[in-house]
Design an enzyme around this catalytic site. Sequence first.
Site, PDB file in Angstrom:
ATOM      1  CE  LYS A  22      -3.798 -15.637  -3.713  1.00  0.00           C
ATOM      2  NZ  LYS A  22      -3.958 -15.004  -2.928  1.00  0.00           N
ATOM      3  CG  ASN A  23      -3.030 -11.932  -5.377  1.00  0.00           C
ATOM      4  OD1 ASN A  23      -3.657 -12.931  -5.272  1.00  0.00           O
ATOM      5  ND2 ASN A  23      -1.967 -12.472  -5.532  1.00  0.00           N
ATOM      6  CB  CYS A 116       0.554 -16.170   3.201  1.00  0.00           C
ATOM      7  SG  CYS A 116      -0.904 -17.697   2.428  1.00  0.00           S
ATOM      8  NE  ARG A 121       1.146  -9.914   3.541  1.00  0.00           N
ATOM      9  CZ  ARG A 121       0.740 -10.770   2.820  1.00  0.00           C
ATOM     10  NH1 ARG A 121      -0.610 -11.956   2.528  1.00  0.00           N
ATOM     11  NH2 ARG A 121       0.215 -10.625   1.727  1.00  0.00           N
ATOM     12  N   PRO A 122       2.987  -4.997   7.217  1.00  0.00           N
ATOM     13  CG  PRO A 122       4.396  -3.415   6.958  1.00  0.00           C
ATOM     14  CD  PRO A 122       4.663  -4.002   7.631  1.00  0.00           C
ATOM     15  CB  ILE A 123      -2.113  -1.831   6.214  1.00  0.00           C
ATOM     16  CG1 ILE A 123      -2.493  -1.436   7.483  1.00  0.00           C
ATOM     17  CG2 ILE A 123      -2.190  -3.412   6.240  1.00  0.00           C
ATOM     18  CD1 ILE A 123      -3.990  -1.653   8.155  1.00  0.00           C
ATOM     19  CG  ASP A 124       3.459   1.879   6.411  1.00  0.00           C
ATOM     20  OD1 ASP A 124       2.824   0.570   6.173  1.00  0.00           O
ATOM     21  OD2 ASP A 124       4.357   2.519   5.994  1.00  0.00           O
ATOM     22  CD  GLN A 125       4.195   3.474   2.726  1.00  0.00           C
ATOM     23  OE1 GLN A 125       4.156   3.937   1.874  1.00  0.00           O
ATOM     24  NE2 GLN A 125       4.656   3.435   3.440  1.00  0.00           N
ATOM     25  CG  ASP A 304       2.720 -13.587  -4.617  1.00  0.00           C
ATOM     26  OD1 ASP A 304       3.560 -13.316  -3.734  1.00  0.00           O
ATOM     27  OD2 ASP A 304       1.552 -13.520  -5.209  1.00  0.00           O
ATOM     28  CB  ILE A 326       8.477  -8.512  -1.746  1.00  0.00           C
ATOM     29  CG1 ILE A 326       8.757  -8.962  -3.302  1.00  0.00           C
ATOM     30  CG2 ILE A 326       7.038  -8.286  -1.498  1.00  0.00           C
ATOM     31  CD1 ILE A 326       9.014  -7.481  -3.737  1.00  0.00           C
ATOM     32  NE  ARG A 396      -5.745 -18.106   1.631  1.00  0.00           N
ATOM     33  CZ  ARG A 396      -4.867 -16.770   2.219  1.00  0.00           C
ATOM     34  NH1 ARG A 396      -4.324 -17.551   2.652  1.00  0.00           N
ATOM     35  NH2 ARG A 396      -4.573 -15.960   1.346  1.00  0.00           N
TER      36      ARG A 396
HETATM   37  N1  EPU Z   1       4.147  -3.036   2.122  1.00  0.00           N
HETATM   38  C1  EPU Z   1       4.412  -1.814   3.806  1.00  0.00           C
HETATM   39  N2  EPU Z   1       3.255  -1.358   3.751  1.00  0.00           N
HETATM   40  C2  EPU Z   1       2.705  -1.510   2.748  1.00  0.00           C
HETATM   41  C3  EPU Z   1       2.500  -2.541   2.993  1.00  0.00           C
HETATM   42  C4  EPU Z   1       2.689  -3.401   1.794  1.00  0.00           C
HETATM   43  O1  EPU Z   1       5.422  -2.095   3.949  1.00  0.00           O
HETATM   44  O2  EPU Z   1       1.428  -0.466   3.655  1.00  0.00           O
HETATM   45  C5  EPU Z   1       5.213  -3.791   2.269  1.00  0.00           C
HETATM   46  C6  EPU Z   1       4.723  -5.244   3.031  1.00  0.00           C
HETATM   47  O3  EPU Z   1       5.126  -5.516   3.938  1.00  0.00           O
HETATM   48  C7  EPU Z   1       6.031  -5.934   1.861  1.00  0.00           C
HETATM   49  C8  EPU Z   1       5.830  -5.130   0.630  1.00  0.00           C
HETATM   50  O4  EPU Z   1       5.532  -4.084   1.093  1.00  0.00           O
HETATM   51  O5  EPU Z   1       7.309  -6.185   2.341  1.00  0.00           O
HETATM   52  C9  EPU Z   1       4.799  -5.602  -0.811  1.00  0.00           C
HETATM   53  O6  EPU Z   1       3.509  -5.956  -0.043  1.00  0.00           O
HETATM   54  P1  EPU Z   1       2.114  -5.158  -1.281  1.00  0.00           P
HETATM   55  O7  EPU Z   1       0.916  -4.210  -0.303  1.00  0.00           O
HETATM   56  O8  EPU Z   1       2.957  -5.331  -2.267  1.00  0.00           O
HETATM   57  O9  EPU Z   1       1.500  -7.173  -1.155  1.00  0.00           O
HETATM   58  P2  EPU Z   1       0.064  -7.246  -0.781  1.00  0.00           P
HETATM   59  O10 EPU Z   1      -0.711  -6.420  -1.508  1.00  0.00           O
HETATM   60  O11 EPU Z   1      -0.205  -7.370   0.427  1.00  0.00           O
HETATM   61  C10 EPU Z   1      -0.362  -8.657  -2.821  1.00  0.00           C
HETATM   62  C11 EPU Z   1      -0.688 -10.583  -3.079  1.00  0.00           C
HETATM   63  C12 EPU Z   1       0.560 -10.831  -3.021  1.00  0.00           C
HETATM   64  C13 EPU Z   1       2.069 -10.652  -3.385  1.00  0.00           C
HETATM   65  C14 EPU Z   1       2.116  -9.053  -3.266  1.00  0.00           C
HETATM   66  C15 EPU Z   1       3.348  -8.689  -4.330  1.00  0.00           C
HETATM   67  C16 EPU Z   1      -2.969  -9.884  -2.686  1.00  0.00           C
HETATM   68  C17 EPU Z   1      -4.044 -10.209  -1.458  1.00  0.00           C
HETATM   69  N3  EPU Z   1      -1.796 -10.410  -2.086  1.00  0.00           N
HETATM   70  O12 EPU Z   1       0.000  -7.852  -1.113  1.00  0.00           O
HETATM   71  O13 EPU Z   1      -0.311 -11.695  -3.034  1.00  0.00           O
HETATM   72  O14 EPU Z   1       2.260 -11.615  -2.935  1.00  0.00           O
HETATM   73  O15 EPU Z   1       0.798  -8.548  -3.497  1.00  0.00           O
HETATM   74  O16 EPU Z   1       3.495  -8.838  -5.244  1.00  0.00           O
HETATM   75  O17 EPU Z   1      -3.309  -9.205  -3.870  1.00  0.00           O
HETATM   76  C18 EPU Z   1      -0.097 -14.624  -2.405  1.00  0.00           C
HETATM   77  O18 EPU Z   1      -0.692 -14.281  -3.775  1.00  0.00           O
HETATM   78  O19 EPU Z   1       0.509 -15.713  -2.073  1.00  0.00           O
HETATM   79  C19 EPU Z   1       0.112 -13.720  -2.489  1.00  0.00           C
HETATM   80  C20 EPU Z   1       1.194 -13.078  -1.117  1.00  0.00           C
END
Ligand code: EPU
Length: 417
Positions: A22-23, A116, A121-125, A304, A326, A396
């Site tokens: 999926k991811n 979920c 889950r911010p997107i600042d990075q 996960d 995480i 999903r």
């Molecule tokens: N984070 C920030 N700022 C950012 C990005 C991330 O603070 O800009 C923090 C998040 O809040 C979290 C951590 O960094 O605490 C990890 O976030 P990451 O960005 O790695 O996660 P993601 O890309 O949002 C993907 C998977 C998740 C999986 C994580 C970690 C997708 C669509 N989602 O999420 O999958 O848990 O990587 O491996 O690829 C799932 O499949 O159930 C799922 C949630």
Amino acid sequence: MKQIIIEGGHVLEGTIRISGAKNSAVALIPASLLCDEEVRIDNIPNISDIDALNEILEYLGANVKRDKNTIEIDSRNIVNKEIPEDISRKLRASYYFMSALLGKYKKVEMYFPGGCSIGARPIDQTLKGFKELGAVILEEGNKYTITAEELHGGHVYLDMPSVGATINTMLVAVKAKGKTIIENAAKEPEVVNVATFLNNMGAKVSGAGTSEIVITGVDYLKGCFTEVIPDRIEAGTYMIAGALLGNKLKIDNIIPDHVESLSLKLKEMGIPMEIGSDYIIISKTDNMKKINVKTLGYPGFPTDLQQPLTTLLTQCKGRSVLEETIYENRFQNVKYLNELGANIEICDRKIYVQGPTELVGKEVTATDLRAGACLVLAGLLATGKTTIKEVEHVLRGYENIVDKLKNVGAKITLKDV
Ligand code: EPU
């Protein structure tokens, strides 16, 4: 609304074939928009997250052909218009369209992504990466308008190895002028899958799978073919099912290295496994030993899988400790496991699981994707009938979960209510 109903206690034997990840798939599909010709992607899982991405592709006017597990995408005639909030909110991965459209058109308008409810889950990075590569970001409430006169290379340091920010920065960088370096990049296999796809198009990405990724921008990306890697989280979920109820249950079509953090933990518990080149055979055992687990980015133990693993910990002798590093809100499954008979305490980012405890079927709710997987595993084990509500979350991310489990002996049905 959909429910899964399980009569627990049946041995699982036979073979479960693992689907595409999926991811990975949810990043490869938006990434295809960067291509200047047509792409074909095989091993796409049929899950509702893919349907949601398809909706965005079609909304933008891409020519999409989907047949079983293959998707062909021709985005030459798309219109770069604002993606409405109701569709971007359906899933987290909608934000890969942010980077793909920005990389292709130097402009994107869309809303904060969904996903979920497991933490802030911010997107600042991701936004930091965009800015470093020359983008200007206008934020109005939930809406982002991101533009760039020119996208150029840059040096991006991620504060944490975020999967999303790593992939988003890569997608913007492949057509930017010059060289981009991503430091503290995520090392997940899904990142490597995306980099391979981009390289198949003619991009210049090196170092994916390590903490430093280097991208040299190119002007044109040609048509190509790629394949989604096997889903290591789906594989891990069924490995746990095998440890709970398996009699030589074969988990097939996997990359065993990708699930090593789990298989080594199962070995520590004393669970018998045979690991082949692309499969693992696993059986239930009595007297499983307690373990301690801490979630980390790859190759650490995946967040996960921590909720699915919790079901297994309820059957280990002694007090297991599981620490989630995480996400700050990924223990919503615990309440329901306790209602089924588990003995779990939450203390800040840790849970303490005292086992073994008998689980008895009841009505429970899937609050998110992996919490739902945890409850399906609990239902397979519990005596009597378990009804899991709101299993849309599970659908999903798990292709044909009901049929896959039925085929190996589970008594499980999916019901519309
Ligand atoms: N984070 C920030 N700022 C950012 C990005 C991330 O603070 O800009 C923090 C998040 O809040 C979290 C951590 O960094 O605490 C990890 O976030 P990451 O960005 O790695 O996660 P993601 O890309 O949002 C993907 C998977 C998740 C999986 C994580 C970690 C997708 C669509 N989602 O999420 O999958 O848990 O990587 O491996 O690829 C799932 O499949 O159930 C799922 C949630």
